[in-house]
Enzyme design. Structure first.
Site, PDB file in Angstrom:
ATOM      1  N   VAL A  42      60.497  19.468  48.355  1.00 12.78           N
ATOM      2  CA  VAL A  42      59.714  20.315  47.468  1.00 12.78           C
ATOM      3  C   VAL A  42      60.633  21.200  46.626  1.00 12.78           C
ATOM      4  O   VAL A  42      60.395  21.419  45.439  1.00 12.78           O
ATOM      5  CB  VAL A  42      58.733  21.178  48.296  1.00 12.78           C
ATOM      6  CG1 VAL A  42      58.008  22.185  47.420  1.00 12.78           C
ATOM      7  CG2 VAL A  42      57.735  20.286  49.021  1.00 12.78           C
ATOM      8  N   GLU A  43      61.685  21.715  47.233  1.00 11.89           N
ATOM      9  CA  GLU A  43      62.594  22.639  46.556  1.00 11.89           C
ATOM     10  C   GLU A  43      63.402  21.967  45.448  1.00 11.89           C
ATOM     11  O   GLU A  43      63.546  22.499  44.350  1.00 11.89           O
ATOM     12  CB  GLU A  43      63.571  23.260  47.574  1.00 11.89           C
ATOM     13  CG  GLU A  43      62.982  24.373  48.415  1.00 11.89           C
ATOM     14  CD  GLU A  43      62.887  25.679  47.649  1.00 11.89           C
ATOM     15  OE1 GLU A  43      63.326  25.735  46.487  1.00 11.89           O
ATOM     16  OE2 GLU A  43      62.350  26.651  48.218  1.00 11.89           O
TER      17      GLU A  43
END
Length: 483
Positions: A120-121
């Site tokens: 996600v990051e």
């Protein structure tokens, strides 16, 4: 209080339309009296994890965050379903590290959902840099990295080291989890936007008598989309029947961490291990040059299984010693004597059983560092690399005013935060008092105000800029000289 619980959920079956329908209905969260809301709830006993031969199946079977229906979650699910190959692509970057990350999370008894955060990051890009100068797969800023023990110098940046940054990120998440009284969604939101903003949002809702559940907090758009990305990915991993493709990856390590025990040169080590030098660089993006720092770290990830590494000629020469089996010896007793394990002794000696004979010679794991693994670039014209000359500096004094922060000052004067802390004997969490004078050592020919470069920078200029948190080199590595 609506606390995100940890419960074990096996992979379920659902159609595409079922998923979207389920995620469209939003629950209503009632306001909870403050006295109850501030109560610290006891942590549930972590369930014994499911085991699976495929690591993605293992992750999916052990995901534990509750899925609360919400339109923002539905939007993210739709996006992932429009990119059904997404995880297959990103998995290629993650595959050398994912087994180790999962093990680190399980060793700390943390939710396995956290293994999805690097996706996600940063889409699992070790060299990723955000507009806020967050770096690496876990997107750590310099102050957080320093506070949680990551090294950073001209030779090494721990934020770009996937496994070292994993340790720091997990420690930070544990701290936030405790700070937000066991609420993982609040903790993860704070990881993205800072604990101050999340605390302020909770305080506003509490004062207005509103629910403090994550879905009801007013947060920056990036953070408002951040949690749905994580939960949507988690949901689809548990529902592959929707058409979202889950990678196949053996739940065994394909890489091994080797503690070399001394400074090393990538070319020398690659030659001794019979490994491609560029592949070694690509696996260890925290190292910024061809050699490791003299004072460490000296740990490096190698593209070999533990068994293959231990049976390599290099390991046998550098990290083992001979031992002659005596009467009444057992493998267990020998392992205890030398501080190793029966498994490692058997791997090193290619043994299938625990049987040993008196007089038999065994190799034992024990460092036997009898050769240099570095290259002296100053006396080797064939491998010589240009050294960055030390720049003359002048002492500059800055008087703290209200609103100043260490991070803002390091950005304003274009100096590493670590240097600013060292010059003034401060910690990353130190509070600045107005009127206090800070000492800075700035280049003597430079104006204290930031100044833009007009000429095209060399690679060394770009590297220096990266170390000062301006940007990182666009390429994975410089062109490496022949060894």
């Amino acid at each position: 209080m609506s606390v995100i619980g940890c419960k074990q959920t096996p992979t379920q079956s659902a159609s595409h339309q079922d998923v979207l329908k389920d995620l469209l209905t939003q629950k209503t969260f009632k306001s909870v009296p403050e006295a109850i809301e501030n109560t610290v709830e006891p942590e549930p006993e972590p369930p014994k994890p499911y085991k699976a031969p495929d690591i993605w199946q293992h992750i999916a079977q052990n995901l534990s965050f509750e899925q609360t229906p919400h339109p923002r979650l539905k939007t993210r699910v739709e996006w992932y379903l429009s990119q059904p190959e997404y995880l297959l692509t990103v998995n290629r970057r993650a595959s050398p590290y994912l087994y180790h990350i999962v093990k680190k999370i399980e060793q700390r008894n943390l939710p396995l959902d956290l293994a999805l955060l690097p996706f996600v990051e940063s889409d699992f890009r070790p060299l990723a840099v955000s507009q806020q100068s967050a770096v690496g797969v876990w997107q750590l800023v310099d102050a957080t990295a320093y506070h949680f023990g990551l090294q950073s110098n001209d030779w090494y940046d721990g934020r770009r080291d996937v496994l070292a940054s994993t340790d720091a990120a997990l420690s930070y998440l544990q701290y936030l989890h405790k700070t937000f009284k066991g609420n993982w969604l609040h903790a993860i939101a704070a990881y993205n936007t800072g604990e101050g903003r999340v605390k302020a949002a909770i305080k506003r809702n509490r004062a207005a008598g509103k629910s403090t559940h994550y879905w009801h907090l007013k947060l920056p758009k990036e953070t408002a989309d951040y949690i749905p990305k994580l939960l949507a990915l988690s949901y689809l991993l548990k529902h592959p029947q929707t058409g979202f493709k889950r990678p196949n990856l053996n739940n065994t390590p394909s890489t091994t961490m080797l503690d070399v025990g001394q400074a090393f040169n990538f070319g020398v080590l690659a030659q001794l291990l019979d490994i491609d030098k560029q592949k070694l660089h690509d696996l260890n993006t925290g190292f910024l040059r061809h050699q490791s720092p003299e004072q460490g770290p000296h740990k490096i990830l190698v593209p070999l299984s533990e068994k293959a590494l231990m049976q390599s000629p290099f390991y046998r020469e550098q990290f083992s010693r001979s031992y002659s089996v005596k009467l009444n010896d057992t493998l267990y007793g020998i392992a205890r004597q030398f501080g190793t394990s029966v498994k490692k002794i058997k791997q090193l000696n290619n043994k299938q059983s625990n049987l040993i004979r008196v007089g038999e010679t065994l190799l034992i794991n024990r460092a036997n560092l009898n050769r240099s693994l570095t290259v002296d670039y100053q006396i080797s014209p064939y491998l010589e690399q240009q050294a960055i000359p030390k720049k003359p500096t002048i002492e500059h004094h800055h008087t703290i005013v209200s609103g100043d922060s260490l991070w803002d000052l390091s950005q304003h004067y274009q100096v590493p935060l670590k240097d600013l802390l060292d010059w003034n004997n401060l910690q990353a969490a130190s509070i600045l008092s107005p009127g206090k004078v800070l000492i800075l050592h700035l280049p003597s020919q430079a104006n204290p105000q930031p100044k833009a470069h007009t000429n095209e920078p060399s690679y060394l200029d770009v590297l220096e800029g990266a170390l000062q948190l301006k940007e990182v080199p666009k390429t994975n590595q410089p062109n490496l000289p022949p060894d």
